[in-house]
Design a protein around this motif. Sequence first.
Motif, PDB file in Angstrom:
ATOM      1  N   ALA A 419     -15.042   8.587  10.170  1.00  0.00           N
ATOM      2  CA  ALA A 419     -15.494   8.172   8.833  1.00  0.00           C
ATOM      3  C   ALA A 419     -14.872   9.035   7.752  1.00  0.00           C
ATOM      4  CB  ALA A 419     -17.015   8.204   8.710  1.00  0.00           C
ATOM      5  N   GLU A 420     -14.928   8.561   6.517  1.00  0.00           N
ATOM      6  CA  GLU A 420     -14.465   9.251   5.318  1.00  0.00           C
ATOM      7  C   GLU A 420     -12.953   9.451   5.270  1.00  0.00           C
ATOM      8  OE1 GLU A 420     -17.028  12.656   4.297  1.00  0.00           O
ATOM      9  OE2 GLU A 420     -18.327  11.989   5.936  1.00  0.00           O
ATOM     10  N   VAL A 421     -12.214   8.756   6.139  1.00  0.00           N
ATOM     11  CA  VAL A 421     -10.769   8.973   6.177  1.00  0.00           C
ATOM     12  C   VAL A 421     -10.057   8.322   5.002  1.00  0.00           C
ATOM     13  CG1 VAL A 421     -10.754   9.253   8.676  1.00  0.00           C
ATOM     14  CG2 VAL A 421     -10.322   6.997   7.692  1.00  0.00           C
ATOM     15  N   GLU A 422     -10.750   7.433   4.257  1.00  0.00           N
ATOM     16  CA  GLU A 422     -10.148   6.922   3.036  1.00  0.00           C
ATOM     17  C   GLU A 422      -9.790   8.077   2.105  1.00  0.00           C
ATOM     18  OE1 GLU A 422     -14.707   6.287   2.515  1.00  0.00           O
ATOM     19  OE2 GLU A 422     -13.223   6.432   4.115  1.00  0.00           O
ATOM     20  N   ARG A 423     -10.495   9.184   2.257  1.00  0.00           N
ATOM     21  CA  ARG A 423     -10.246  10.415   1.492  1.00  0.00           C
ATOM     22  C   ARG A 423      -9.436  11.417   2.312  1.00  0.00           C
ATOM     23  NH1 ARG A 423     -12.920  14.964   2.355  1.00  0.00           N
ATOM     24  NH2 ARG A 423     -14.567  13.888   3.483  1.00  0.00           N
ATOM     25  N   ILE A 424      -9.838  11.635   3.547  1.00  0.00           N
ATOM     26  CA  ILE A 424      -9.248  12.693   4.372  1.00  0.00           C
ATOM     27  C   ILE A 424      -7.770  12.442   4.660  1.00  0.00           C
ATOM     28  CG2 ILE A 424      -9.373  13.840   6.617  1.00  0.00           C
ATOM     29  CD1 ILE A 424     -12.396  13.171   6.618  1.00  0.00           C
ATOM     30  N   TRP A 425      -7.396  11.171   4.821  1.00  0.00           N
ATOM     31  CA  TRP A 425      -6.013  10.852   5.190  1.00  0.00           C
ATOM     32  C   TRP A 425      -5.098  10.605   3.997  1.00  0.00           C
ATOM     33  CZ3 TRP A 425      -7.099   6.907   9.731  1.00  0.00           C
ATOM     34  CH2 TRP A 425      -7.600   7.621  10.834  1.00  0.00           C
ATOM     35  N   LEU A 426      -5.526  10.947   2.798  1.00  0.00           N
ATOM     36  CA  LEU A 426      -4.677  10.753   1.614  1.00  0.00           C
ATOM     37  C   LEU A 426      -3.298  11.420   1.748  1.00  0.00           C
ATOM     38  CD1 LEU A 426      -7.256  11.114  -1.310  1.00  0.00           C
ATOM     39  CD2 LEU A 426      -5.983   9.050  -0.675  1.00  0.00           C
ATOM     40  N   PRO A 427      -3.188  12.614   2.359  1.00  0.00           N
ATOM     41  CA  PRO A 427      -1.855  13.211   2.495  1.00  0.00           C
ATOM     42  C   PRO A 427      -0.895  12.394   3.344  1.00  0.00           C
ATOM     43  CG  PRO A 427      -3.556  14.889   2.743  1.00  0.00           C
ATOM     44  CD  PRO A 427      -4.256  13.560   2.756  1.00  0.00           C
ATOM     45  N   PHE A 428      -1.411  11.486   4.176  1.00  0.00           N
ATOM     46  CA  PHE A 428      -0.559  10.672   5.038  1.00  0.00           C
ATOM     47  C   PHE A 428      -0.325   9.273   4.471  1.00  0.00           C
ATOM     48  CE2 PHE A 428      -3.335  13.118   8.162  1.00  0.00           C
ATOM     49  CZ  PHE A 428      -2.513  14.228   8.169  1.00  0.00           C
ATOM     50  N   THR A 429      -1.382   8.673   3.899  1.00  0.00           N
ATOM     51  CA  THR A 429      -1.289   7.251   3.529  1.00  0.00           C
ATOM     52  C   THR A 429      -0.268   6.983   2.425  1.00  0.00           C
ATOM     53  OG1 THR A 429      -3.267   7.602   2.150  1.00  0.00           O
ATOM     54  CG2 THR A 429      -3.591   6.588   4.300  1.00  0.00           C
ATOM     55  N   GLY A 430      -0.060   7.951   1.532  1.00  0.00           N
ATOM     56  CA  GLY A 430       0.934   7.750   0.481  1.00  0.00           C
ATOM     57  C   GLY A 430       2.336   7.547   1.028  1.00  0.00           C
ATOM     58  N   TRP A 431       2.612   8.150   2.194  1.00  0.00           N
ATOM     59  CA  TRP A 431       3.947   8.040   2.788  1.00  0.00           C
ATOM     60  C   TRP A 431       4.201   6.682   3.440  1.00  0.00           C
ATOM     61  CZ3 TRP A 431       7.722  11.245   1.596  1.00  0.00           C
ATOM     62  CH2 TRP A 431       7.375  12.484   1.052  1.00  0.00           C
ATOM     63  N   LEU A 432       3.149   5.910   3.678  1.00  0.00           N
ATOM     64  CA  LEU A 432       3.348   4.551   4.187  1.00  0.00           C
ATOM     65  C   LEU A 432       4.106   3.701   3.175  1.00  0.00           C
ATOM     66  CD1 LEU A 432      -0.194   3.897   5.710  1.00  0.00           C
ATOM     67  CD2 LEU A 432       1.899   4.469   6.955  1.00  0.00           C
ATOM     68  N   LEU A 433       3.963   4.043   1.890  1.00  0.00           N
ATOM     69  CA  LEU A 433       4.602   3.264   0.829  1.00  0.00           C
ATOM     70  C   LEU A 433       6.075   3.620   0.646  1.00  0.00           C
ATOM     71  CD1 LEU A 433       1.693   3.384  -1.771  1.00  0.00           C
ATOM     72  CD2 LEU A 433       2.099   1.746   0.079  1.00  0.00           C
ATOM     73  N   ALA A 434       6.556   4.614   1.386  1.00  0.00           N
ATOM     74  CA  ALA A 434       7.970   4.995   1.290  1.00  0.00           C
ATOM     75  C   ALA A 434       8.899   3.875   1.732  1.00  0.00           C
ATOM     76  CB  ALA A 434       8.238   6.249   2.123  1.00  0.00           C
ATOM     77  N   GLY A 435       8.352   2.888   2.416  1.00  0.00           N
ATOM     78  CA  GLY A 435       9.173   1.764   2.882  1.00  0.00           C
ATOM     79  C   GLY A 435       9.085   0.542   2.004  1.00  0.00           C
ATOM     80  N   ALA A 436       8.719   0.705   0.732  1.00  0.00           N
ATOM     81  CA  ALA A 436       8.561  -0.446  -0.164  1.00  0.00           C
ATOM     82  C   ALA A 436       9.834  -1.273  -0.292  1.00  0.00           C
ATOM     83  CB  ALA A 436       8.098   0.026  -1.544  1.00  0.00           C
ATOM     84  N   ALA A 437      10.990  -0.649  -0.124  1.00  0.00           N
ATOM     85  CA  ALA A 437      12.255  -1.392  -0.250  1.00  0.00           C
ATOM     86  C   ALA A 437      12.431  -2.423   0.856  1.00  0.00           C
ATOM     87  CB  ALA A 437      13.433  -0.416  -0.253  1.00  0.00           C
ATOM     88  N   LEU A 438      11.647  -2.307   1.937  1.00  0.00           N
ATOM     89  CA  LEU A 438      11.728  -3.298   3.006  1.00  0.00           C
ATOM     90  C   LEU A 438      11.172  -4.645   2.567  1.00  0.00           C
ATOM     91  CD1 LEU A 438      10.534  -1.055   5.988  1.00  0.00           C
ATOM     92  CD2 LEU A 438      12.876  -1.826   5.547  1.00  0.00           C
ATOM     93  N   ILE A 439      10.357  -4.636   1.522  1.00  0.00           N
ATOM     94  CA  ILE A 439       9.780  -5.876   1.004  1.00  0.00           C
ATOM     95  C   ILE A 439      10.816  -6.573   0.124  1.00  0.00           C
ATOM     96  CG2 ILE A 439       7.928  -6.855  -0.403  1.00  0.00           C
ATOM     97  CD1 ILE A 439       6.304  -4.345   0.254  1.00  0.00           C
ATOM     98  N   PRO A 440      11.041  -7.863   0.308  1.00  0.00           N
ATOM     99  CA  PRO A 440      12.011  -8.572  -0.548  1.00  0.00           C
ATOM    100  C   PRO A 440      11.644  -8.416  -2.023  1.00  0.00           C
ATOM    101  CG  PRO A 440      11.372  -9.951   1.311  1.00  0.00           C
ATOM    102  CD  PRO A 440      10.474  -8.749   1.343  1.00  0.00           C
ATOM    103  N   PRO A 441      12.622  -8.188  -2.889  1.00  0.00           N
ATOM    104  CA  PRO A 441      12.340  -7.986  -4.316  1.00  0.00           C
ATOM    105  C   PRO A 441      11.480  -9.086  -4.936  1.00  0.00           C
ATOM    106  CG  PRO A 441      14.614  -7.432  -3.854  1.00  0.00           C
ATOM    107  CD  PRO A 441      14.059  -8.020  -2.592  1.00  0.00           C
ATOM    108  N   ALA A 442      11.690 -10.313  -4.513  1.00  0.00           N
ATOM    109  CA  ALA A 442      10.935 -11.424  -5.084  1.00  0.00           C
ATOM    110  C   ALA A 442       9.447 -11.357  -4.773  1.00  0.00           C
ATOM    111  CB  ALA A 442      11.502 -12.751  -4.582  1.00  0.00           C
ATOM    112  N   ASP A 443       9.073 -10.591  -3.738  1.00  0.00           N
ATOM    113  CA  ASP A 443       7.676 -10.537  -3.310  1.00  0.00           C
ATOM    114  C   ASP A 443       6.926  -9.328  -3.859  1.00  0.00           C
ATOM    115  OD1 ASP A 443       8.380 -12.722  -1.799  1.00  0.00           O
ATOM    116  OD2 ASP A 443       8.547 -11.596   0.088  1.00  0.00           O
TER     117      ASP A 443
END
Length: 466
Positions: A419-443
């Motif tokens: 529980a409470e990992v919505e807060r505890i895992w903040l140092p990790f979850t931001g790095w999931l977004l490092a792959g935003a370029a994999l999403i097609p620009p139109a989307d």
Amino acid sequence: MHSGPARAGSHPGGRPRVPGDTPRRRPPRADLIAAAAAIGLFAVAAVTGGLLYLWGRPVHASAAPLFAQWLPHVGPGTPLALLVAALVWWRGPALAARLAWRPLLAVSYAAAVAWTLSLALVDGWQRGVAGRLTTTYEYLHEVPGVTDIPAMLAGFSGRILGLQPDSWTTHVSGHPPGALLVFVCLDRIGLSGGGWAGVLCILVAALVAVAVPHTVRLLGTDEAARAVVPFVVLFPGAVWSGVSADGLFAGVTATGVALLAYGVIRGRAVGAVAGGALLAFGCYLSYGLVLMAPIALAVVVLAGRRWRTAGWAFVGAVPVAAVFTAAGFWWPTGYHLVIERYYQGIASERAYGYWVWADLALVVVSAGPVAAVILRRAVLAGRQALPLRQPGAAHATWLLPLAATVAILAADLSGYSKAEVERIWLPFTGWLLAGAALIPPADRRGWLAAQAAVALTINHLLLTVW
């Protein structure tokens, strides 16, 4: 379909196309399925948590799986949060594509501060910012009692266990002394009280919006880094990084990773030393931040395995550990004691069989549904790229999110974050977004809207505890 070919650089209607502005279309079915599955996992966790409560087996989270209270409300931050979300959705991708890099990072940081602060102010200044770190469970509760910093460090481990008169309060006992030390030092320089502590957490947490895209640019491409910027600005985890110490932890460690990347890519020992020092200090902010190791390792691999330069990170890390050890705090002892303290409390009543998968559902609201899309695409890209004989710029977009996933899975399976990992895992979850370029620009604009909608919905329907 359209009646004839459009001019290069134009939309079919003839309006000139600007960078970052792409035609709208429906995202691929596989992406929609991935996002729907992630949202479905959260829904199942919520329903299951409710049913277990009715059956007399509560999971000990007020709005399971979220640690929050059901309280639909608006506040002074609501108009600003809506404005920031609308502006980033409307102009974010185009600005990210055309601004010079340094001004873009400055805008990204300012927008992330505005987004995080506005979400906190939905709960009002006192309840959302100034009062968050002053409860009996939080760090500031212990600050007045620290009159001698060396004595505090030397005797820190002796006060970790509960059920004794001088036990540290919940959050202080659950972390190494570095976290308390930050707030003690803030108090010592005259910035005392919950308001200053809350502002510090917001300002440091927003560094993620600089560190993640800059790391992607160093290890990957300029285009890939620019794709990341709007997503790290509208990070749904900002609901919890403003205000919690874990947001501060995320900013410190993300900056450490960015400095490490700068050091190994540019061959600058000073960058690697500084990165190593910050990552080591992160381990004295939270025991779980040793799991930044997969992300740091991914940086070195993407930099072409420049182990000699990366070795300078240890030169920066060793003095940090040496100072705390010399002061009387031995990290392994603290770690083992905090596990014992963990099971003295509510963790002993939280069922591993529920939280081992419900924690993963919380990533959906902390990182946003776009994380599921990025991970799906990252797995596909990784399968095509392996074996990774020669690291290239394109690999950063999939390896960094997968490294963050490894850290999250390790934390999840350990059972020490039920529980409470919505807060505890903040140092990790931001790095999931490092792959935003994999999403097609139109989307991308569509997924940006989804990210903002998640944060705004959670913040306005629930009163988050942290």
